[in-house]
Design an enzyme around this catalytic site. Structure first.
Site, PDB file in Angstrom:
ATOM      1  N   SER A   1      42.869   4.715 -66.856  1.00  0.00           N
ATOM      2  CA  SER A   1      42.260   4.801 -68.182  1.00  0.00           C
ATOM      3  C   SER A   1      41.444   6.083 -68.279  1.00  0.00           C
ATOM      4  O   SER A   1      40.921   6.565 -67.267  1.00  0.00           O
ATOM      5  CB  SER A   1      41.333   3.603 -68.416  1.00  0.00           C
ATOM      6  OG  SER A   1      40.541   3.784 -69.577  1.00  0.00           O
TER       7      SER A   1
ATOM      8  N   TYR B   1      34.866  -2.130 -66.197  1.00  0.00           N
ATOM      9  CA  TYR B   1      36.217  -1.618 -66.440  1.00  0.00           C
ATOM     10  C   TYR B   1      36.335  -0.154 -66.020  1.00  0.00           C
ATOM     11  O   TYR B   1      37.264   0.228 -65.291  1.00  0.00           O
ATOM     12  CB  TYR B   1      36.560  -1.769 -67.916  1.00  0.00           C
ATOM     13  CG  TYR B   1      37.946  -1.318 -68.287  1.00  0.00           C
ATOM     14  CD1 TYR B   1      39.049  -2.134 -68.050  1.00  0.00           C
ATOM     15  CD2 TYR B   1      38.159  -0.080 -68.890  1.00  0.00           C
ATOM     16  CE1 TYR B   1      40.324  -1.729 -68.405  1.00  0.00           C
ATOM     17  CE2 TYR B   1      39.431   0.337 -69.254  1.00  0.00           C
ATOM     18  CZ  TYR B   1      40.507  -0.493 -69.003  1.00  0.00           C
ATOM     19  OH  TYR B   1      41.781  -0.080 -69.345  1.00  0.00           O
TER      20      TYR B   1
END
Length: 261
Positions: free
Chosen positions: A144, A157
């Site tokens: 990501s 995350y």
């Protein structure tokens, strides 16, 4: 002529039942790969595989939780036994838990790391152990853009994706002498169920594109969200012979949202 060098190869894809993982499965089967689709959501996985098999594509479903080492080792063995040597691995499986660090539950932190980081380790280790004697293979981890850019309420995350990114690069360095390439694709905001779950109203997509000064988000210069197929195309490239001299690379696919930071 197969310019991608994908046709006929066995590709294992985790997180295959939905979102980016599903898009990766579709991209690979359309280019002639024999895909082992792995996910812990058996219902959605079987529906996808049944659809694709009905269209004549070569794909099989394998139920496993990447956070469970025993299940990972067993499923990799099953794939090698039933489909053949795994030549491509794509780590897509991931989960999201949001919230400020001050109130983030231990369980949320642990679950995110188990899937997003430890899961990548388990699967990559099991597959690379088999690739090494064959001296060939390609591994792509979907990370990501949050791995390099701080995000409000996304500490677990972002940290887990940073771990997965660096792990994949270190793995690539170790596997380079065996002609095994390891690369990363780092999406930004992509139109998936995970993304939509963070929206508070019907204007969620436009808010993401515009950015937010309060959350220190710049927005997306290309003025659109990525589609799962955009990420799948990047994965396909890095797994293919078109990128045969690329390894340890992190390909950002976020419409310019992080200014390539």
């Amino acid at each position: 002529m197969d310019q991608w060098g994908i046709a006929g190869k066995v590709a294992l894809v985790t997180g295959a039942a939905q979102g980016i993982g599903e898009a990766v499965v579709r991209a690979f089967v359309k280019h002639g790969a024999l895909v082992a689709a792995v996910d812990r959501n058996g219902g959605r996985l079987d529906a996808l595989v049944s659809e694709l098999q009905g269209q004549g594509y070569r794909v099989q479903s394998f139920l496993a939780d990447v956070a469970n080492r025993t299940q990972v080792d067993e499923v990799v063995e099953k794939v090698e036994h039933s489909l053949g040597p795994i030549e491509i691995l794509v780590n897509v499986a991931g989960i999201l838990r949001t919230g400020p660090v001050s109130s983030l539950a231990d369980q949320d932190w642990e679950e995110v790391f188990k899937v997003n980081a430890t899961g990548v380790f388990y699967v990559s280790r099991a597959v690379s152990q088999r690739m090494i004697p064959r001296r060939s293979g390609a591994i792509v981890t979907v990370s990501s853009n949050a791995a390099t850019t701080p995000r409000m309420s996304m500490a677990a995350y972002a940290a887990s994706k940073a771990a997965a990114t660096m792990f994949t690069k270190c793995l690539g360095l170790e596997l380079a002498p065996y002609h095994i390439r390891c690369n990363v694709v780092s999406p930004g905001s992509t139109e998936t169920d995970m993304q939509r779950a963070m929206w508070t109203d019907d204007n969620g997509a436009n808010k993401v594109i515009a950015g937010s000064l309060e959350e220190y988000r710049l927005g997306i210069p290309l003025k659109k969200l990525a589609q799962p197929s955009d990420i799948a195309d990047a994965v396909l490239f890095l797994a293919s012979e078109q990128s045969r001299h690329i390894t340890l690379h992190d390909l950002r696919v976020d419409g310019g949202a992080t200014l390539d930071s």
